[in-house]
Design a protein around this motif. Structure first.
Motif, PDB file in Angstrom:
ATOM      1  N   PHE A 128      25.795  19.974  21.567  1.00 59.41           N
ATOM      2  CA  PHE A 128      24.498  19.563  22.074  1.00 59.41           C
ATOM      3  C   PHE A 128      23.998  18.318  21.348  1.00 59.41           C
ATOM      4  O   PHE A 128      23.407  17.423  21.965  1.00 59.41           O
ATOM      5  CB  PHE A 128      23.474  20.691  21.963  1.00 59.41           C
ATOM      6  CG  PHE A 128      22.115  20.256  22.396  1.00 59.41           C
ATOM      7  CD1 PHE A 128      21.863  20.025  23.739  1.00 59.41           C
ATOM      8  CD2 PHE A 128      21.118  20.003  21.478  1.00 59.41           C
ATOM      9  CE1 PHE A 128      20.630  19.569  24.160  1.00 59.41           C
ATOM     10  CE2 PHE A 128      19.881  19.545  21.882  1.00 59.41           C
ATOM     11  CZ  PHE A 128      19.634  19.324  23.225  1.00 59.41           C
TER      12      PHE A 128
ATOM     13  N   LEU B 132      22.710  15.103  23.265  1.00 64.81           N
ATOM     14  CA  LEU B 132      21.319  14.663  23.146  1.00 64.81           C
ATOM     15  C   LEU B 132      21.238  13.189  22.756  1.00 64.81           C
ATOM     16  O   LEU B 132      20.468  12.416  23.329  1.00 64.81           O
ATOM     17  CB  LEU B 132      20.586  15.525  22.105  1.00 64.81           C
ATOM     18  CG  LEU B 132      19.107  15.191  21.904  1.00 64.81           C
ATOM     19  CD1 LEU B 132      18.314  15.479  23.159  1.00 64.81           C
ATOM     20  CD2 LEU B 132      18.528  15.976  20.743  1.00 64.81           C
TER      21      LEU B 132
ATOM     22  N   TRP C 297      22.567  11.060  25.681  1.00 64.89           N
ATOM     23  CA  TRP C 297      21.587  11.155  26.782  1.00 64.89           C
ATOM     24  C   TRP C 297      20.368  10.283  26.463  1.00 64.89           C
ATOM     25  O   TRP C 297      19.862   9.563  27.331  1.00 64.89           O
ATOM     26  CB  TRP C 297      21.193  12.609  26.973  1.00 64.89           C
ATOM     27  CG  TRP C 297      20.060  12.865  27.916  1.00 64.89           C
ATOM     28  CD1 TRP C 297      18.731  12.784  27.619  1.00 64.89           C
ATOM     29  CD2 TRP C 297      20.134  13.230  29.291  1.00 64.89           C
ATOM     30  NE1 TRP C 297      17.985  13.091  28.719  1.00 64.89           N
ATOM     31  CE2 TRP C 297      18.806  13.369  29.762  1.00 64.89           C
ATOM     32  CE3 TRP C 297      21.192  13.472  30.170  1.00 64.89           C
ATOM     33  CZ2 TRP C 297      18.518  13.728  31.070  1.00 64.89           C
ATOM     34  CZ3 TRP C 297      20.889  13.836  31.473  1.00 64.89           C
ATOM     35  CH2 TRP C 297      19.575  13.955  31.919  1.00 64.89           C
TER      36      TRP C 297
ATOM     37  N   PRO D  92      14.907  11.873  34.663  1.00 71.03           N
ATOM     38  CA  PRO D  92      13.998  12.770  35.381  1.00 71.03           C
ATOM     39  C   PRO D  92      12.814  13.164  34.495  1.00 71.03           C
ATOM     40  O   PRO D  92      12.935  13.160  33.264  1.00 71.03           O
ATOM     41  CB  PRO D  92      14.857  13.992  35.697  1.00 71.03           C
ATOM     42  CG  PRO D  92      16.051  13.883  34.827  1.00 71.03           C
ATOM     43  CD  PRO D  92      16.246  12.443  34.537  1.00 71.03           C
TER      44      PRO D  92
ATOM     45  N   SER E 103      13.385  16.297  31.666  1.00 72.39           N
ATOM     46  CA  SER E 103      14.650  15.829  31.129  1.00 72.39           C
ATOM     47  C   SER E 103      15.162  16.904  30.167  1.00 72.39           C
ATOM     48  O   SER E 103      14.866  16.894  28.974  1.00 72.39           O
ATOM     49  CB  SER E 103      14.379  14.504  30.419  1.00 72.39           C
ATOM     50  OG  SER E 103      15.512  14.055  29.763  1.00 72.39           O
TER      51      SER E 103
ATOM     52  N   PRO F  33      17.797  18.023  28.371  1.00 72.16           N
ATOM     53  CA  PRO F  33      18.311  17.916  27.001  1.00 72.16           C
ATOM     54  C   PRO F  33      17.231  17.539  25.983  1.00 72.16           C
ATOM     55  O   PRO F  33      17.250  18.033  24.852  1.00 72.16           O
ATOM     56  CB  PRO F  33      19.367  16.815  27.105  1.00 72.16           C
ATOM     57  CG  PRO F  33      19.805  16.853  28.514  1.00 72.16           C
ATOM     58  CD  PRO F  33      18.589  17.232  29.308  1.00 72.16           C
ATOM     59  N   MET F  34      16.266  16.692  26.413  1.00 76.15           N
ATOM     60  CA  MET F  34      15.240  16.264  25.472  1.00 76.15           C
ATOM     61  C   MET F  34      14.295  17.406  25.091  1.00 76.15           C
ATOM     62  O   MET F  34      13.622  17.342  24.072  1.00 76.15           O
ATOM     63  CB  MET F  34      14.401  15.124  26.066  1.00 76.15           C
ATOM     64  CG  MET F  34      15.199  13.933  26.536  1.00 76.15           C
ATOM     65  SD  MET F  34      16.124  13.193  25.204  1.00 76.15           S
ATOM     66  CE  MET F  34      14.805  12.396  24.311  1.00 76.15           C
TER      67      MET F  34
END
Lengths: 403, 184
Positions: free
Chosen positions: A267, A271, A274, B97, B100, B102-103
């Motif tokens: 993750f 993160l 992303w 989006p 979001s 993952p955030m």
């Protein structure tokens, strides 16, 4: 009650069972490796090498994971490690073969690794990384890895044997003294090895957490396998009265921690990439989140993390040999999917990613698995099932009993 | 308390035995449970997980409350982050989006841990009946050693099987260092 006066040799029933496992594994391994090699001719060299890398690196991970866990136990002690020390040692002995198994990848590197392919020699990114990613250095690193892994394996097993025979704590101290720098060497070599064999499949992409992810994945594979073996052995003498529920509980908790660490590291990488959303980084995820691969990613999230996490929360599932061994075997299976997910999408187009895996991606891990288990079950009966010369053995045996 | 020491003068809370080692206490607790006593407790200077099994304690309510706290905390954290980013103050950040995912995971994770941890601590304290300003066991002078070096087992008078003479005899059969009466 148990005492250290016992020899802890395998009972005849257990020896028979192990022999049966060994023969079955060897047979399955040979058949599936032969099938995999036939793929070189029927499916093509590159697809063969991709699948070969999945199978080879996965089972190499099982061996190197055993080495890492063994050294952590030798440094920190603890009853959990005493029960699995012999299976871990047997696991490290597979590394001789698993290290050699990398040879075909080195010999045929230009067919698998873009940076090794002369057709791409003029690419800017390949040229920029040529100082590290070049064939002579690739070979040299493989030799260095071998020296470290096999050196550690040989010495740890040799001193462990002498510790048993002489009951001298000199060897216990030597094992501990070697393991501390050994753990450092373990993380360095596995980081470089996973960069070399897995990450360099896409030379345009880099992630600094990658090596640690592979180390943790290997540790999880090894721990899950060893838990399954230990749970099987608790049905037979002498392990039936040596292993307590508390030992299984501790090992289950450790596996739980590894499952969470795997998810945490994966993750963290997602993160950061992303958030940055940079063209040179995001391609790695674009390939894995489109064209069908998103379902593989989702199943990893659910089956490699959420499901084992939920199951391992339960105390009673961890304390029962049957349930913990089923969870462990399930984790080993889903670990293979993780490896396929790391390797295969590198070969799909970033503009039109497509989920395409070959039957070779299944036969190669099964083939290497048979080989690995055959080697493992051959090494396991060679020594008593508990480290008789270890200073804390009696304490470890009393773990979870009140007296 | 007056200085009378005869049995029937002060109301009795229970009979207490003192042990030198954790092993002896765990064995004694097991025998006490096997003998049919139910209202008894063990006092130790260090946590002893073996006692749960020896005393046959199966109260897992703290785990249940913690799980509920974790689920509420996690879903609450995620809802909070989503509400802020999609409803209260929608911001287009680099074309991602509004929700979001993952955030939002770090917030979700931290809220899970925070609420689960608080629930665990608070439910543990409350289920233990704390804060408790007075407890009869401290009427035994030697009981102070329970926070240093000695292990104690006290069978309470509330136990249906409690019989003064028989209980003293039973506890003495467990080879304690000392048996004492505990004033209420």
């Amino acid at each position: 009650m148990t005492t250290t006066e016992q020899s802890y040799a395998m009972s005849p029933q257990l020896a028979d069972t192990v022999k049966k496992y060994q023969q079955t594994s060897a047979f399955v391994g040979l058949v599936f490796l032969a099938l995999t090699i036939s793929g070189y001719f029927f499916v093509g060299a590159q697809q063969f090498l991709r699948a070969y890398l999945v199978g080879c690196f996965f089972w190499f991970g099982a061996g190197i994971g055993c080495l890492g866990l063994l050294m952590v136990h030798l440094v920190t002690g603890g009853a959990w490690g005493m029960m699995i020390r012999r299976p871990l040692e047997a696991g490290t002995k597979t590394l001789y073969v698993m290290w050699l198994a990398f040879l075909p990848l080195l010999l045929m590197a230009p067919k698998l690794y873009l940076w090794a392919d002369p057709a791409h020699a003029a690419d800017k990114i390949v040229q920029a990384k040529a100082l590290y990613l070049n064939m002579p250095f690739f070979w040299l690193r493989w030799v260095i890895y071998g020296a470290v892994w096999l050196g550690l394996t040989t010495l740890l097993n040799k001193w462990s044997k002498l510790e048993d025979e002489t009951k001298s704590t000199d060897y216990s101290k030597k094992l501990e003294a070697l393991s501390a720098p050994g753990i450092v060497a373990f993380f360095l070599t596995i980081t470089f090895a996973s960069v070399d064999f897995l990450m360099s499949l896409d030379p345009t992409w880099a992630s600094t957490i990658y090596g640690f992810m592979q180390a943790v994945g290997a540790g999880l594979t090894a721990l899950a396998l060893i838990i399954a073996v230990l749970a099987m052995m608790t049905k037979y003498a002498p392990m039936d009265h040596a292993v307590t529920k508390k030992h299984l509980h501790d090992l289950g908790k450790l596996m739980f921690a590894f499952v969470m660490l795997w998810a945490y590291l994966n993750f963290s990488q997602l993160l950061i990439i992303w958030s940055g959303n940079l063209p040179q980084e995001i391609t790695w995820y674009i390939r894995r989140l489109n064209g069908g691969w998103e379902w593989v990613s989702l199943s990893l999230l659910l089956l490699h993390f959420a499901l084992p996490f939920a199951l391992l929360l339960s105390q009673s599932l961890k304390r029962n040999a049957n349930t913990i061994s089923r969870i462990a075997i399930f984790i080993v299976c889903i670990r293979v999917v993780d490896l396929i997910w790391l390797v295969e999408p590198n070969f799909t187009s970033v503009d039109h990613p497509l989920l395409a895996i070959s039957w070779l991606d299944l036969t190669a891990p099964i083939g290497f698995g048979g080989l690995w288990l055959a080697l493992f079950f051959r090494a396991l009966p060679e020594r008593p099932l508990l480290p008789l010369g270890a200073p804390d053995l009696q304490k470890a045996l009393n773990h979870g009993r009140d007296h | 308390m007056s200085s009378h020491s005869t049995l029937d003068v002060h109301p009795l809370y229970g009979i207490m035995a003192e042990f030198a080692t954790a092993g002896e206490l765990v064995a004694a607790a097991r025998k006490t449970h096997e003998a049919g006593f139910r209202k008894f407790d063990a006092y130790t200077p260090v946590p002893l997980h073996e006692l749960d099994d020896a005393m046959d304690l199966h109260d897992n309510r703290v785990s249940l409350f913690t799980l509920i706290g974790a689920i509420l905390g996690g879903s609450g954290g995620f809802t909070l982050a989503s509400w802020i980013s999609a409803k209260a103050l929608p911001l287009n950040i680099g074309g991602r989006p509004l929700i979001s995912i993952p955030m939002f995971i770090p917030v979700t994770f931290e809220c899970t841990i925070l609420i689960a941890g608080l629930t665990a601590a608070i439910s543990m304290i409350m289920l233990n009946g704390l804060p408790l300003p007075y407890h009869p066991v401290f009427n035994v002078e030697r009981f102070g050693a329970a926070s240093k070096s000695k292990f104690f087992l006290c069978i309470e008078t509330d136990d249906p099987k409690f019989d003064h003479a028989a209980t003293v005899k039973f506890l003495e059969s467990l080879n304690p260092e000392e048996v004492a009466e505990v004033a209420r």
